[in-house]
Write an enzyme that holds these catalytic residues in place. Structure first.
Site, short mmCIF file in Angstrom:
data_model
loop_
_atom_site.label_atom_id
_atom_site.label_comp_id
_atom_site.label_asym_id
_atom_site.label_seq_id
_atom_site.Cartn_x
_atom_site.Cartn_y
_atom_site.Cartn_z
N ASP A 1 0.83 -1.20 0.00
CA ASP A 1 0.00 0.00 0.00
C ASP A 1 0.87 1.25 0.00
O ASP A 1 0.64 2.20 0.74
CB ASP A 1 -0.93 0.00 1.21
CG ASP A 1 -2.04 1.05 1.09
OD1 ASP A 1 -2.37 1.43 -0.06
OD2 ASP A 1 -2.56 1.49 2.13
N LEU A 2 1.89 1.25 -0.85
CA LEU A 2 2.78 2.40 -0.95
C LEU A 2 2.06 3.53 -1.68
O LEU A 2 1.52 3.33 -2.77
CB LEU A 2 4.04 2.00 -1.71
CG LEU A 2 5.29 2.85 -1.48
CD1 LEU A 2 5.76 2.75 -0.04
CD2 LEU A 2 6.39 2.42 -2.42
#
Length: 788
Positions: A65-66
């Site tokens: 979930d960058l």
């Protein structure tokens, strides 16, 4: 570059809490509110993020979930990755941005969409498992936004955004930011490839390319490196990765005070494969190199330094040896061997750079280099079991008694030859003059290549560090060494130009290990870490003996056993594994640091037994006799060449059973305990030596064959040297008649470049073999490092 977590717990009411470091600054999302960032700041931030990802990926952790909201920029310019591995359950509210959907809480099983839409990788959109390359795609979307000021993927609806991620490429960055270099845009595009196989394969590679574009680690990284390490309570989880990445970020390049502070790295090759040898052409503006790209055989290529294209020169199945001062090529031809067996023994030849048929000079040459005037060669070849340096051909300057000479370079003045002399104890950087006087310049290190500085006062060489990093050092003729370069990947030096520029190779590779599985009729991948080597199999094929020697073991050798059913490997101790005992209860290994060199390690309970080295100066290898009471050793006495000796365990007097110069591979003692098989030179057959005394026997028709193991009925399993696939034959030791028994080859997708000698059971039913992958191997031009 990862936020530090100091504690996790629950309060008296059972509510969970996390204690993390206090960060003062703003998220990258806030920093982007004013628009795109400068290229300098973008690269600085990107390098830090890449280092943080590399630290996590090394521990098997994928962020998934960058996004800019999860990247925090401190007031002093440090970038921290937040919410690592966390999945937050939220619900989309009416009117929220569809391209900024929240993270869903779920596992990583296929079919579950996990991540933030707009920064998801194509595999996340499809609900497929996400690995490190998924984070690299998200990183590319963020870097694109930093440089252009626009989202890489954004649609009017969630479906439109998903479609864009799967099918569309974002607009050229130069449309909104003309200051972005082509190299930086190329790195961004490489991250955003739809197919994971076509992206950077590791965050280390990504960081290396970004640093090559910047020439410096940036102020933010330097500030990060000044922070103290975490306390002892958190070291088990984070300190190893943090120390490695922060240390490399701060001291990524080391050089002497006399050198400029900002050397630059420029990538020269862009295809997937394996580099052989590379040299500057005499004009200093071109390079010539050998490489095996993709599935093609090894060949020779040329390239100008101001252009990215490489042109084939029309010499297939040839490795480059060097380029003379008159622009003539020196080649090593491998017609009888694997076309991708880079650096192996071959036929020395010379050819014009413009093409045409090579002119053969000499067979069975291990290494070579042009003389200073370009008229002749300095060569390394094996004669009588000793590797020797000749210059010119036929004049012996030095013969090594028990070591291999793995690289050789003639000085520009022609008065000295630098070389690497390697044995099981390590490698030495040496120099020999034209009168045959040898000087040792370094202690024992993990060196492979040498080059002369332009003025001939220093020898530069590459070193593999204990933690797997690559280093380049220099040593003068008095033995004074100086560090020059350090990078967090394998690094080899190929050449130094007259103006001090360096030609280096960055490589990231590893080993695979396949074994046949009893009762399953199939092969199973049994590599434990990154450098697994198959050494022996138990008689029933159910237990495998492995040597590990990669980053996981600090680049030091360690002995493991592993069941072929896929159970976890068990570490037995330090050393290089050699063989099981006949009953499988003991393992023979070699420990360089031990006084005896050899050690017997129980596979169950019990203490290891160290065997005495005396009177030997060097022990290269050994095998256990089937009776369990004796051992056959390949060793050398002081000043003498290696040969076979037999001695009673644990400390009986040794008795020579072969002439000098013999060595062996595999499990060389016959099943009845009467013979040991060995070889001396490539141009000779295999020989049998009676262990209890008597005359040796030559095995006809056995050139270029490596012993694997004796069969129970007195035949010999042998493998062809250098072949891919690896061909294993059953050899009749009396007549030399042989029949192909098995071909071993890993799947095509493993990108194997060589297969090591296999391990087999005596009945031939079960086998195991390790192989080397060419994951990435690229040439770089280094400018700004002053070579005296």
């Amino acid at each position: 570059n990862i936020t530090a977590v100091y504690d996790i717990g629950s309060d008296e009411a059972g509510e969970p809490y996390v204690v993390s470091e206090l960060l003062e600054g703003e998220t990258l999302r806030t920093a982007l509110a004013a628009g795109k960032l400068s290229a300098r700041r973008a690269i600085d931030y990107a390098i830090q993020i890449a280092h943080g990802l590399a630290a996590a990926h090394e521990k098997g952790i994928v962020h998934r979930d960058l996004k800019p909201e999860n990247l925090f920029v401190t007031r002093d310019g440090r970038v921290k990755i937040l919410d690592f591995g966390l999945a937050k359950l939220t619900h989309q509210e009416e009117g929220s941005q569809v391209t900024n959907l929240p993270t869903a809480t779920a596992g990583t099983e296929p079919g579950v969409v996990l991540g933030t839409l707009g920064y998801m990788s194509p595999e996340q959109v499809r609900g497929r498992p996400a690995d490190a390359r998924s984070d690299i795609f998200s990183f590319g979307a963020i870097l694109y936004e930093i440089l252009s000021g626009n989202r890489a993927f954004r649609g009017d609806s969630a479906a439109d955004t998903m479609s864009a991620i799967l099918k569309e490429d974002p607009p050229e960055i130069s449309l909104t930011n003309q200051s972005v270099s082509p190299g930086l845009e190329r790195v961004t595009r490489h991250c955003l490839e739809k197919n994971p196989e076509q992206r950077f394969h590791s965050a280390h590679d990504l960081a290396f390319d970004l640093e090559a574009l910047s020439g410096t680690s940036g102020t933010g990284v330097r500030a990060a490196a000044s922070r103290p390490l975490l306390g002892t309570g958190t070291r088990l989880a984070m300190a190893a990765a943090a120390a490695l990445i922060l240390g490399l970020a701060a001291g990524h390049f080391l050089w002497t005070a006399s050198a400029p502070a900002t050397p630059s790295f420029r990538r020269l090759t862009f295809r997937r494969g394996n580099i052989g040898t590379a040299r500057f052409a005499p004009d200093g503006q071109s390079i010539v190199y050998s490489a095996a790209w993709e599935t093609s055989p090894i060949g020779i290529y040329s390239s100008r330094l101001d252009r990215p294209e490489s042109l084939p020169l029309g010499f297939p199945k040839a490795d480059l040896i060097g380029v003379s001062v008159t622009s003539e090529l020196g080649l090593s031809l491998h017609d009888a061997m694997s076309p991708r067996d880079v650096g192996a023994t071959g036929t020395l030849a010379r050819a014009t750079i413009g093409g045409g048929a090579p002119r053969e000079v000499l067979e069975y040459v291990n290494r070579a280099d042009w003389t200073a005037d370009g008229r002749d060669f300095a060569i390394v070849r094996s004669v009588g079991g000793r590797e020797r340096i000749e210059c010119p051909i036929g004049k012996v300057l030095y013969a090594s008694p028990d070591s291999a000479i793995v690289d050789i370079r003639v000085s520009r003045s022609g008065d000295r030859i630098a070389f690497v002399e390697a044995s099981a104890r390590g490698a030495l950087v040496c120099v020999v003059d034209r009168e045959g006087r040898r000087s040792v310049l370094t202690k024992r290190i993990a060196a492979r290549h040498v080059c002369w500085s332009p003025d001939g006062r220093e020898v530069w060489y590459d070193v593999r560090g204990d933690s797997g990093e690559g280093r380049i050092e220099s040593v003068d003729l008095a033995g004074t060494t100086r560090p020059r370069v350090r990078v967090p990947a394998g690094l080899l030096i190929h050449d130094i130009a007259r103006d001090g520029r360096l030609l280096v190779e960055r490589y990231v590779g590893g080993n695979g290990l396949l074994a046949s599985v009893p009762d399953a009729g199939s092969e199973r991948q049994l590599a434990w870490f990154d450098r697994s080597h198959a050494d022996d199999l138990s008689a029933d094929g159910r237990l495998l003996l492995i040597t590990e020697a990669g980053e996981a073991t600090g680049a030091k050798e360690a002995v493991y056993i592993r069941k072929t059913d896929g159970s976890a490997a068990v570490r037995l101790g330090d050393g290089a594994a050699l063989a099981f005992s006949a009953d499988g209860k003991t393992v023979l290994a070699r420990r360089i640091e031990e006084p005896g060199g050899l050690v017997l390690i129980p596979t169950g309970s019990g203490a290891p037994t160290v065997l005495p080295r005396e009177p030997f100066s060097n022990v290269q290898g050994a095998a256990l006799h089937p009776d369990g009471r004796r051992i056959v050793v390949v060793a050398s006495l002081p000043g003498k060449g290696r040969r076979f000796y037999v001695r009673d365990l644990p400390s009986g007097p040794p008795r020579a059973i072969s002439p000098e110069g013999f060595d062996t591979t595999g499990q060389p003692i016959s099943a009845d305990g009467k013979w040991v098989v060995g070889f001396r030179d490539w141009s000779e057959n295999l020989f049998l030596f009676p262990i209890d005394g008597g005359e040796p026997r030559e095995i006809p028709n056995s050139l270029r064959l490596d012993p694997v193991r004796w069969t129970s009925d007195g035949a010999l399993f042998v493998s062809e040297s250098g072949t891919l696939p690896k061909r294993v034959h059953r050899l009749d030791v009396s007549t030399g008649a042989r029949t192909l028994f098995r071909e071993l080859a890993p799947p095509e997708g493993e990108n194997a470049i060589s297969i090591n000698n296999p391990a087999m059971t005596a009945d031939g039913r079960y086998y195991a073999y390790s192989y080397s992958r060419a994951a990435t191997s690229d040439l770089f031009l280094v400018e700004g490092l002053r070579a005296p």
